[in-house]
Scaffold this motif. Structure first.
Motif, PDB file in Angstrom:
ATOM      1  N   MET A  98      15.803 -48.096   6.197  1.00  0.00           N
ATOM      2  CA  MET A  98      14.668 -47.448   5.564  1.00  0.00           C
ATOM      3  C   MET A  98      13.616 -48.465   5.132  1.00  0.00           C
ATOM      4  SD  MET A  98      16.517 -44.512   3.236  1.00  0.00           S
ATOM      5  CE  MET A  98      15.017 -44.296   2.279  1.00  0.00           C
ATOM      6  N   LEU A  99      14.072 -49.592   4.614  1.00  0.00           N
ATOM      7  CA  LEU A  99      13.136 -50.632   4.185  1.00  0.00           C
ATOM      8  C   LEU A  99      12.347 -51.176   5.367  1.00  0.00           C
ATOM      9  CD1 LEU A  99      12.488 -51.952   1.438  1.00  0.00           C
ATOM     10  CD2 LEU A  99      14.032 -53.804   2.062  1.00  0.00           C
ATOM     11  N   VAL A 100      13.028 -51.387   6.493  1.00  0.00           N
ATOM     12  CA  VAL A 100      12.345 -51.860   7.698  1.00  0.00           C
ATOM     13  C   VAL A 100      11.341 -50.822   8.195  1.00  0.00           C
ATOM     14  CG1 VAL A 100      12.687 -52.534  10.104  1.00  0.00           C
ATOM     15  CG2 VAL A 100      14.279 -53.336   8.353  1.00  0.00           C
ATOM     16  N   SER A 101      11.734 -49.548   8.195  1.00  0.00           N
ATOM     17  CA  SER A 101      10.827 -48.502   8.666  1.00  0.00           C
ATOM     18  C   SER A 101       9.624 -48.348   7.751  1.00  0.00           C
ATOM     19  CB  SER A 101      11.581 -47.174   8.775  1.00  0.00           C
ATOM     20  OG  SER A 101      12.022 -46.738   7.509  1.00  0.00           O
ATOM     21  N   LEU A 102       9.803 -48.517   6.447  1.00  0.00           N
ATOM     22  CA  LEU A 102       8.666 -48.463   5.535  1.00  0.00           C
ATOM     23  C   LEU A 102       7.689 -49.603   5.796  1.00  0.00           C
ATOM     24  CD1 LEU A 102      10.424 -47.517   2.183  1.00  0.00           C
ATOM     25  CD2 LEU A 102       8.721 -46.160   3.386  1.00  0.00           C
ATOM     26  N   ALA A 103       8.238 -50.789   6.049  1.00  0.00           N
ATOM     27  CA  ALA A 103       7.362 -51.925   6.361  1.00  0.00           C
ATOM     28  C   ALA A 103       6.581 -51.679   7.650  1.00  0.00           C
ATOM     29  CB  ALA A 103       8.192 -53.206   6.474  1.00  0.00           C
ATOM     30  N   ALA A 104       7.212 -51.033   8.627  1.00  0.00           N
ATOM     31  CA  ALA A 104       6.521 -50.727   9.880  1.00  0.00           C
ATOM     32  C   ALA A 104       5.499 -49.614   9.708  1.00  0.00           C
ATOM     33  CB  ALA A 104       7.536 -50.348  10.955  1.00  0.00           C
ATOM     34  N   ALA A 105       5.716 -48.744   8.715  1.00  0.00           N
ATOM     35  CA  ALA A 105       4.809 -47.611   8.527  1.00  0.00           C
ATOM     36  C   ALA A 105       3.506 -48.000   7.852  1.00  0.00           C
ATOM     37  CB  ALA A 105       5.509 -46.530   7.699  1.00  0.00           C
ATOM     38  N   VAL A 106       3.484 -49.120   7.131  1.00  0.00           N
ATOM     39  CA  VAL A 106       2.265 -49.501   6.402  1.00  0.00           C
ATOM     40  C   VAL A 106       1.072 -49.677   7.329  1.00  0.00           C
ATOM     41  CG1 VAL A 106       1.221 -51.283   4.967  1.00  0.00           C
ATOM     42  CG2 VAL A 106       3.549 -50.500   4.487  1.00  0.00           C
ATOM     43  N   PRO A 107       1.163 -50.469   8.409  1.00  0.00           N
ATOM     44  CA  PRO A 107      -0.015 -50.566   9.290  1.00  0.00           C
ATOM     45  C   PRO A 107      -0.364 -49.265   9.994  1.00  0.00           C
ATOM     46  CG  PRO A 107       1.877 -51.694  10.256  1.00  0.00           C
ATOM     47  CD  PRO A 107       2.251 -51.350   8.864  1.00  0.00           C
ATOM     48  N   LEU A 108       0.625 -48.418  10.234  1.00  0.00           N
ATOM     49  CA  LEU A 108       0.338 -47.134  10.888  1.00  0.00           C
ATOM     50  C   LEU A 108      -0.450 -46.212   9.964  1.00  0.00           C
ATOM     51  CD1 LEU A 108       3.759 -46.422  12.665  1.00  0.00           C
ATOM     52  CD2 LEU A 108       1.707 -47.468  13.620  1.00  0.00           C
ATOM     53  N   LEU A 109      -0.152 -46.279   8.666  1.00  0.00           N
ATOM     54  CA  LEU A 109      -0.878 -45.426   7.729  1.00  0.00           C
ATOM     55  C   LEU A 109      -2.337 -45.851   7.575  1.00  0.00           C
ATOM     56  CD1 LEU A 109       1.843 -45.050   4.926  1.00  0.00           C
ATOM     57  CD2 LEU A 109       1.116 -43.331   6.585  1.00  0.00           C
ATOM     58  N   ARG A 111      -4.326 -46.645   9.973  1.00  0.00           N
ATOM     59  CA  ARG A 111      -5.115 -46.230  11.138  1.00  0.00           C
ATOM     60  C   ARG A 111      -5.718 -44.854  10.863  1.00  0.00           C
ATOM     61  NH1 ARG A 111      -3.272 -49.344  15.756  1.00  0.00           N
ATOM     62  NH2 ARG A 111      -4.245 -47.795  17.112  1.00  0.00           N
ATOM     63  N   ASN A 112      -7.003 -44.767  10.988  1.00  0.00           N
ATOM     64  CA  ASN A 112      -7.727 -43.532  10.680  1.00  0.00           C
ATOM     65  C   ASN A 112      -8.050 -42.693  11.907  1.00  0.00           C
ATOM     66  OD1 ASN A 112      -7.823 -44.205   7.911  1.00  0.00           O
ATOM     67  ND2 ASN A 112      -9.618 -45.535   8.273  1.00  0.00           N
ATOM     68  N   ASP A 113      -7.646 -43.145  13.076  1.00  0.00           N
ATOM     69  CA  ASP A 113      -7.974 -42.410  14.302  1.00  0.00           C
ATOM     70  C   ASP A 113      -6.883 -41.418  14.710  1.00  0.00           C
ATOM     71  OD1 ASP A 113      -6.067 -44.250  14.907  1.00  0.00           O
ATOM     72  OD2 ASP A 113      -7.122 -45.152  16.622  1.00  0.00           O
ATOM     73  N   GLY A 114      -5.862 -41.250  13.895  1.00  0.00           N
ATOM     74  CA  GLY A 114      -4.800 -40.302  14.208  1.00  0.00           C
ATOM     75  C   GLY A 114      -3.743 -40.819  15.148  1.00  0.00           C
ATOM     76  N   SER A 115      -3.843 -42.086  15.550  1.00  0.00           N
ATOM     77  CA  SER A 115      -2.861 -42.634  16.498  1.00  0.00           C
ATOM     78  C   SER A 115      -1.602 -43.132  15.817  1.00  0.00           C
ATOM     79  CB  SER A 115      -3.493 -43.782  17.295  1.00  0.00           C
ATOM     80  OG  SER A 115      -3.892 -44.839  16.425  1.00  0.00           O
ATOM     81  N   GLY A 116      -1.648 -43.260  14.501  1.00  0.00           N
ATOM     82  CA  GLY A 116      -0.470 -43.764  13.795  1.00  0.00           C
ATOM     83  C   GLY A 116       0.740 -42.873  13.990  1.00  0.00           C
ATOM     84  N   GLY A 117       0.515 -41.545  13.966  1.00  0.00           N
ATOM     85  CA  GLY A 117       1.631 -40.623  14.165  1.00  0.00           C
ATOM     86  C   GLY A 117       2.227 -40.730  15.552  1.00  0.00           C
ATOM     87  N   ARG A 118       1.387 -40.915  16.560  1.00  0.00           N
ATOM     88  CA  ARG A 118       1.897 -41.040  17.928  1.00  0.00           C
ATOM     89  C   ARG A 118       2.734 -42.309  18.083  1.00  0.00           C
ATOM     90  NH1 ARG A 118      -0.766 -37.291  20.957  1.00  0.00           N
ATOM     91  NH2 ARG A 118      -2.721 -36.534  20.087  1.00  0.00           N
ATOM     92  N   VAL A 119       2.272 -43.394  17.493  1.00  0.00           N
ATOM     93  CA  VAL A 119       3.058 -44.627  17.550  1.00  0.00           C
ATOM     94  C   VAL A 119       4.411 -44.423  16.872  1.00  0.00           C
ATOM     95  CG1 VAL A 119       3.139 -47.048  16.857  1.00  0.00           C
ATOM     96  CG2 VAL A 119       0.987 -46.051  17.654  1.00  0.00           C
ATOM     97  N   GLY A 120       4.407 -43.687  15.759  1.00  0.00           N
ATOM     98  CA  GLY A 120       5.664 -43.406  15.082  1.00  0.00           C
ATOM     99  C   GLY A 120       6.618 -42.588  15.942  1.00  0.00           C
ATOM    100  N   PHE A 121       6.082 -41.606  16.673  1.00  0.00           N
ATOM    101  CA  PHE A 121       6.932 -40.806  17.571  1.00  0.00           C
ATOM    102  C   PHE A 121       7.509 -41.668  18.694  1.00  0.00           C
ATOM    103  CE2 PHE A 121       4.149 -37.027  16.275  1.00  0.00           C
ATOM    104  CZ  PHE A 121       5.025 -36.687  15.262  1.00  0.00           C
ATOM    105  N   ILE A 122       6.709 -42.604  19.215  1.00  0.00           N
ATOM    106  CA  ILE A 122       7.197 -43.497  20.275  1.00  0.00           C
ATOM    107  C   ILE A 122       8.329 -44.374  19.751  1.00  0.00           C
ATOM    108  CG2 ILE A 122       6.570 -45.444  21.757  1.00  0.00           C
ATOM    109  CD1 ILE A 122       3.791 -44.203  22.002  1.00  0.00           C
ATOM    110  N   ILE A 123       8.148 -44.904  18.533  1.00  0.00           N
ATOM    111  CA  ILE A 123       9.194 -45.745  17.944  1.00  0.00           C
ATOM    112  C   ILE A 123      10.473 -44.931  17.744  1.00  0.00           C
ATOM    113  CG2 ILE A 123       9.848 -47.030  15.878  1.00  0.00           C
ATOM    114  CD1 ILE A 123       6.929 -47.839  15.571  1.00  0.00           C
ATOM    115  N   ALA A 124      10.321 -43.688  17.288  1.00  0.00           N
ATOM    116  CA  ALA A 124      11.499 -42.836  17.085  1.00  0.00           C
ATOM    117  C   ALA A 124      12.207 -42.558  18.404  1.00  0.00           C
ATOM    118  CB  ALA A 124      11.081 -41.530  16.420  1.00  0.00           C
ATOM    119  N   ALA A 125      11.447 -42.266  19.464  1.00  0.00           N
ATOM    120  CA  ALA A 125      12.058 -41.999  20.773  1.00  0.00           C
ATOM    121  C   ALA A 125      12.788 -43.231  21.298  1.00  0.00           C
ATOM    122  CB  ALA A 125      10.993 -41.543  21.761  1.00  0.00           C
ATOM    123  N   CYS A 126      12.202 -44.414  21.117  1.00  0.00           N
ATOM    124  CA  CYS A 126      12.860 -45.644  21.572  1.00  0.00           C
ATOM    125  C   CYS A 126      14.142 -45.898  20.778  1.00  0.00           C
ATOM    126  CB  CYS A 126      11.910 -46.831  21.424  1.00  0.00           C
ATOM    127  SG  CYS A 126      10.474 -46.772  22.532  1.00  0.00           S
ATOM    128  N   GLY A 127      14.106 -45.652  19.481  1.00  0.00           N
ATOM    129  CA  GLY A 127      15.302 -45.855  18.667  1.00  0.00           C
ATOM    130  C   GLY A 127      16.437 -44.929  19.064  1.00  0.00           C
TER     131      GLY A 127
END
Length: 567
Positions: A98-109, A111-127
Motif C-alpha cells: 500500500m505504501l508503494v502504491s501510494l507513492a506511485a499515485a502521487v504523480p498520477l494525481l 495530472r490534470n488531463d485525465g490520464s492518471g486513471g488510465r495509467v493506474g488501470f494499466i499498472i493494475a492489469a500488469c500487476g
C-alpha cells in the motif's frame, strides 16, 4: 459467502482454489484493460458499464483474498503454534505494498488531463498478470482431486454441512439485498433493512454454527456496530474553508488524503509489529480484544479535542495534532481490532470448509460495519449536522463522545462472556456442531471396525506370542520387512527383548517348538538357535542387540568361558 461455499464443494478443473483464483484474476485483467481503452466520453455516458467493470476488479480481489485466507486458516487450525505469524506477515506485506502504491499515485494525481486513471488501470492489469504466474504454478499448496470428482458438486459434503452452507447463502443474499436497498432506498430504509437482516443472520448463526463460532460472529458483529463512524462529518470539518468552519484547520484535500494515508499506512505497519512482538506472544484473545476496545475509545478523544479546538488552546498546531493524533491513531486502533478478530476467525473454521466458514464469519464483520456506517449517517442527519453553507457542526463533539468514546466501552462486559480466555496458540473448545461431532465419531468408529476386519488388522492380531513375551508390537512395515528378510545380520534387532522374555517364561515353558514362532516377529528376527536357554556367559551381540547363541553355532565349541562379544 457464495464463492467460498462454491469453492469448498466444487473442485474446478481439479482444484478447490487454484483455478477460482486464476479465473477471477483473468477477469480482473480484462476489466482493467477494457477501462484503459474506453474513452472519457463513453465512461461518462455509460456509468453502469464502468461500474460493472470495476465490480469485476473487486471480485478478483475478494476471491483471491478469500482463497488465500482459507489456506492460511487451514494451517492455523492444524498447527495452533503458528499463532498470529501468518496473519501478521500477510498484513505487513499488504501495508508495505500500500505504501508503494501510494507513492506511485502521487504523480498520477497531479495530472490534470485525465490520464492518471488510465495509467493506474494499466499498472493494475500488469500487476494481476504477474500474479497469474504463482497461482498457475501452484505456489498455494493444494493437491489435485481425483479425476472422477473434478468439476462435480460434492453433494455428500453439502448434505453433511447443510446448515453451514445455509447461513453462508443467507449472508450472500443479505449482502445482495443491501446493494439493491442502497441503490433505490433512503437512509432510514437502509438502516431498517440492516437491523432486520442483521438480527436474522445472528439467529441463523446460533442455529447453524457451533457455540464458539456463534459467539465469535456475535462479538465481531458488535465490535463493528458499537463504534459509529462519522467520517463524513469529520472529513468535511477538516477540509472546510473559513466560511464554513471559522478558525478550522482548512486542510487541502490533497494534504488531508495523502498525508493521512501515508502516515496511516506507516502506523499500520508499526501496529502489526507491536501486535506480533508483544500481544500475540503472551496475551490471550480476551485481553487483545479488551485492549483494542479501550484504545479505540481513547483514540476517538483526539478528534473530540481538535473539534473543540482544545489543541490550539494548549499550543499544538492542527497539522501536528492531526498527523500524530487523529490520522495515526485511527489506523492503529483499527488494526488492533482487525488482527485478533482475523486470527480468532481463522482458528474456528471447519476443517475442509475453511473458505466457506471464513467467508461467512467475515461477512458478519462487514455486515456490522455497514450497519454502523448507516447508523452514523442517520445520526448525522437527525442531529442537524450540515456540511454545506450554512454549515453546522455543533453536535459533532457530542456524537463523537457518544458513538466513538462511550459506546465501545459498553461492549467490555460482553467480551468476558463471548471471547475465550486462552492464548493465541492454545487449543480452543470444539468448533464442530454437535451433530457434526456425532457424525465424526461414527465415522471414526466405522474406520476402526474396518481396520480390525482388514488383512492388516488380522496380521497384527497374529502376534499374541510377541505380546505375551513383552516384545513391542512393530508397525506393519517392519512386520513385512521382517517376513522378507532372511539374513542373520537383520534378524537380531530385538534380541534383547527376546532374552528378557525367555527369562520370564522359562520357568513355565521348558521346551518351545520352533514352529510356534513361525509368523511371529521373534522367530523372524533371531535364529532358532538363539532361543536356547543359556546362561549369560554364552552370549554375543549382533547389530547392537544381545542374543543367546549356543557355542557350536559360533564355531566356538569347546572354548572355555564366554565367547567374545561381536557388535
Amino acid at each position: 459467502g457464495f464463492f467460498g461455499s462454491l469453492s469448498d464443494v466444487f473442485p474446478f478443473l481439479g482444484f478447490y482454489k487454484r483455478h477460482y483464483m486464476s479465473t477471477a484474476t483473468a477477469l480482473g485483467i480484462c476489466s482493467y484493460i477494457t477501462l484503459t481503452l474506453l474513452s472519457t466520453e463513453f465512461m461518462r455516458s455509460a456509468v453502469v458499464v464502468v461500474g460493472f467493470l470495476l465490480f469485476l476488479g473487486q471480485i478478483q480481489r475478494a476471491v483471491v483474498d478469500m482463497m488465500a485466507d482459507g489456506k492460511v486458516s487451514e494451517f492455523m487450525v492444524k498447527e495452533p503454534a503458528i499463532k498470529s505469524d501468518a496473519v501478521s506477515f500477510i498484513a505487513g506485506v499488504t501495508y508495505i505494498s500500500m505504501l508503494v502504491s501510494l507513492a506511485a499515485a502521487v504523480p498520477l494525481l497531479k495530472r490534470n488531463d485525465g490520464s492518471g486513471g488510465r495509467v493506474g488501470f494499466i499498472i493494475a492489469a500488469c500487476g494481476l498478470t504477474v500474479l497469474l504466474y504463482p497461482i498457475l504454478r501452484g505456489w498455494l499448496p493444494e493437491e489435485r482431486v481425483e479425476k472422477a470428482k473434478s468439476n462435480r458438486v460434492d453433494w455428500g459434503k453439502v448434505r453433511k454441512h447443510w446448515k453451514l452452507f445455509t447461513i453462508a447463502v443467507m449472508t450472500a443474499l443479505a449482502a445482495l439485498g443491501l446493494g439493491v436497498v442502497q441503490a433505490f432506498a433512503d437512509d432510514w430504509a437502509r438502516l431498517v433493512y440492516l437491523l432486520a437482516t442483521g438480527a436474522l443472520l445472528q439467529v441463523g448463526g446460533f442455529w447453524s454454527l457451533s457455540r464458539l463460532q456463534a459467539r465469535v460472529i456475535l462479538v465481531i458483529f458488535l465490535v463493528q456496530v458499537m463504534y459509529v463512524p462519522l467520517s463524513g462529518a469529520v472529513d468535511y470539518w477538516f477540509t472546510a474553508d473559513e466560511t464554513c468552519v471559522a478558525g478550522g484547520p482548512d486542510f487541502s484535500m490533497a494534504y488531508y488524503v495523502l498525508v493521512s494515508r501515508f502516515i496511516g499506512t506507516g502506523a499500520l505497519m508499526l501496529s502489526v509489529w507491536i501486535f506480533q512482538a508483544f500481544i500475540a506472544a503472551s496475551w490471550t484473545f480476551r485481553s487483545a480484544f479488551l485492549f483494542g476496545i479501550v484504545l479505540k475509545s481513547l483514540g476517538a478523544i483526539f478528534d473530540v479535542v481538535i473539534v473543540l479546538r482544545w489543541n490550539i488552546a494548549i499550543g499544538i498546531p492542527d497539522q501536528w495534532w492531526f498527523v500524530f493524533g487523529s490520522s495515526m491513531l485511527a489506523d492503529i486502533v483499527n488494526m488492533f481490532d482487525y488482527l485478533p478478530a482475523m486470527i480468532l476467525m481463522s482458528r474456528v473454521t471447519n476443517p475442509g470448509l475453511e473458505s466457506t466458514t471464513l467467508a461467512t464469519l467475515a461477512g458478519f464483520w462487514n455486515y456490522g460495519s455497514a450497519l454502523a456506517r448507516s447508523l452514523g449517517t442517520v445520526l448525522m442527519r437527525v442531529s442537524g449536522i450540515r456540511t454545506t453553507a450554512p454549515c453546522d457542526f455543533r453536535s459533532l463533539p457530542v456524537l463523537l463522545l457518544g458513538g466513538q468514546v462511550a459506546l465501545p466501552l459498553a461492549l467490555i462486559p460482553l467480551i468476558f462472556w463471548l471471547i475465550p480466555h486462552v492464548k493465541f496458540d492454545a487449543p480452543l473448545e470444539s468448533t464442530v456442531h454437535p451433530q457434526q461431532g456425532r457424525e465424526a465419531g461414527e465415522e471414526e468408529e466405522k474406520r476402526t471396525v474396518e481396520h480390525s476386519d482388514s488383512a492388516a488388522g488380522r496380521a497384527v492380531g497374529r502376534l499374541p506370542t510377541a505380546t505375551t513375551l513383552g516384545i513391542p508390537n512393530p508397525s506393519l512395515d517392519e512386520f513385512s520387512q521382517a517376513d522378507e528378510s532372511e539374513e542373520d545380520e537383520e534378524t537380531c534387532t530385538v534380541g534383547a527383548g527376546v532374552n528378557r522374555s525367555l527369562n520370564e517364561v522359562r520357568d513355565e515353558e521348558e521346551e518351545m517348538e520352533a514352529d510356534e514362532f513361525e509368523g511371529s516377529v521373534a522367530s523372524e528376527r533371531c535364529p532358532k538357535e538363539s532361543f536356547t536357554s543359556r546362561p549369560p556367559s554364552e552370549t554375543t551381540r549382533r547389530n547392537g542387540e544381545r542374543c543367546y547363541f549356543p557355542p557350536e553355532t559360533l564355531g566356538l565349541e569347546g572354548t572355555p568361558g564366554a565367547p567374545p562379544a561381536v557388535d
